[in-house]
Design a protein around this motif. Structure first.
Motif, PDB file in Angstrom:
ATOM      1  N   ALA A  67       0.861  -1.182   0.000  1.00  0.00           N
ATOM      2  CA  ALA A  67       0.000   0.000   0.000  1.00  0.00           C
ATOM      3  C   ALA A  67       0.898   1.233   0.000  1.00  0.00           C
ATOM      4  N   THR A  68       0.322   2.368  -0.369  1.00  0.00           N
ATOM      5  CA  THR A  68       1.104   3.602  -0.396  1.00  0.00           C
ATOM      6  C   THR A  68       1.479   4.005   1.023  1.00  0.00           C
ATOM      7  N   ALA A  69       2.771   4.215   1.236  1.00  0.00           N
ATOM      8  CA  ALA A  69       3.257   4.551   2.574  1.00  0.00           C
ATOM      9  C   ALA A  69       4.546   5.350   2.454  1.00  0.00           C
ATOM     10  N   LEU A  70       4.937   5.965   3.565  1.00  0.00           N
ATOM     11  CA  LEU A  70       6.183   6.725   3.621  1.00  0.00           C
ATOM     12  C   LEU A  70       7.076   6.150   4.714  1.00  0.00           C
ATOM     13  N   ALA A  71       8.307   5.843   4.339  1.00  0.00           N
ATOM     14  CA  ALA A  71       9.320   5.463   5.322  1.00  0.00           C
ATOM     15  C   ALA A  71      10.111   6.734   5.621  1.00  0.00           C
ATOM     16  N   GLN A 105      -2.207  13.301   5.979  1.00  0.00           N
ATOM     17  CA  GLN A 105      -1.501  12.906   7.204  1.00  0.00           C
ATOM     18  C   GLN A 105      -0.854  11.535   7.035  1.00  0.00           C
ATOM     19  N   PHE A 106       0.415  11.443   7.454  1.00  0.00           N
ATOM     20  CA  PHE A 106       1.081  10.146   7.402  1.00  0.00           C
ATOM     21  C   PHE A 106       1.550   9.664   8.769  1.00  0.00           C
ATOM     22  N   GLY A 131       9.821   8.367  13.468  1.00  0.00           N
ATOM     23  CA  GLY A 131      10.187   7.614  12.282  1.00  0.00           C
ATOM     24  C   GLY A 131       9.290   6.412  12.091  1.00  0.00           C
ATOM     25  N   SER A 132       9.285   5.896  10.868  1.00  0.00           N
ATOM     26  CA  SER A 132       8.490   4.715  10.552  1.00  0.00           C
ATOM     27  C   SER A 132       9.070   4.053   9.312  1.00  0.00           C
ATOM     28  N   ASP A 133       8.942   2.726   9.258  1.00  0.00           N
ATOM     29  CA  ASP A 133       9.370   1.990   8.068  1.00  0.00           C
ATOM     30  C   ASP A 133       8.266   1.918   7.029  1.00  0.00           C
ATOM     31  N   GLY A 134       7.085   2.421   7.391  1.00  0.00           N
ATOM     32  CA  GLY A 134       5.981   2.401   6.432  1.00  0.00           C
ATOM     33  C   GLY A 134       4.727   3.011   7.017  1.00  0.00           C
ATOM     34  N   ALA A 135       4.695   4.349   7.110  1.00  0.00           N
ATOM     35  CA  ALA A 135       3.516   5.042   7.627  1.00  0.00           C
ATOM     36  C   ALA A 135       2.515   5.214   6.488  1.00  0.00           C
TER      37      ALA A 135
END
Length: 211
Positions: A67-71, A105-106, A131-135
């Motif tokens: 899914a679309t996410a931000l690391a 928002q992420f 931080g996140s590996d996939g927000a």
């Protein structure tokens, strides 16, 4: 015998009356001054000021599967000043910061806990390391295009939306504080020790009535 009253020596009646009225006037002035001081201290509310003093972005990668996410890895320093000279601020709900990219928002992090107090005339400094590996983030096609555009320059526009519900000393009304901090962050390597950042003053949303 001088003909004066025994209780007041040789002070004439008129002088005694003048002294009495002078004391009354002094008392009235003192009450007015005290009232004015209390009015200035508790009746007129001054809003907080919020500044992002420092920020660094060491990872900001777009993931598209599953899914679309931000690391990401983001660090920032928030300076929050309470300009009121008598009223302290108390969180009635947690003070939170939401991170957004292209309006979406992420992630969301807590700045300070419910019940935390902010003394008058003081500046509180909050250091946030997130931080996140996939927000997960709902960017859509336009958001993905914007990410690719900013990724080419190495500078990302990240918005920090702050929300805080508080009470003030000697005031019954609970107030909601909302602010937006628009950051332009250059992506840097994690081992970078010096990051150039121009501090940003956050924009406060219009306060509610009596706040």
């Amino acid at each position: 015998m001088c003909g004066c009253d025994d209780c007041c020596g040789c002070i004439s009646y008129r002088t005694r009356e003048n002294i009495k009225y002078g004391c009354i006037c002094f008392g009235v002035v003192a009450v007015v001054v005290v009232f004015a001081v209390l009015l200035a201290a508790y009746a007129f509310l001054r809003h907080v000021s919020i500044i992002v003093e420092d920020a660094s972005l060491t990872r900001f990668a777009l993931l598209t599967t599953p899914a679309t996410a931000l690391a990401y890895n983001l660090s920032l320093s928030l300076n929050v000043r309470n300009p009121n000279w008598a009223m302290s601020i108390k969180n009635t709900e947690p003070f939170e910061a939401a991170y957004k990219f292209d309006g979406q928002q992420f992630d969301r992090v807590q700045v300070s806990d419910k019940g935390d107090k902010h003394p008058p005339r003081k500046t509180m400094v909050y250091r946030l390391d997130s931080g996140s590996d996939g927000a997960l983030v709902s960017l859509g096609n336009a958001g993905v295009v914007e990410y690719k555009k900013e990724n080419e320059t190495g500078v990302f526009e990240v918005e920090v939306a702050l929300t805080r519900k508080v009470s003030y000393t000697a005031r019954y009304t609970k107030c909601k504080i909302e602010a937006t901090c628009k950051l332009k962050l250059k992506l840097v390597k994690p081992e970078t020790t010096t990051v150039v950042f121009e501090k940003v003053k956050c924009k406060l949303e219009k306060a509610e009535k009596n706040c």
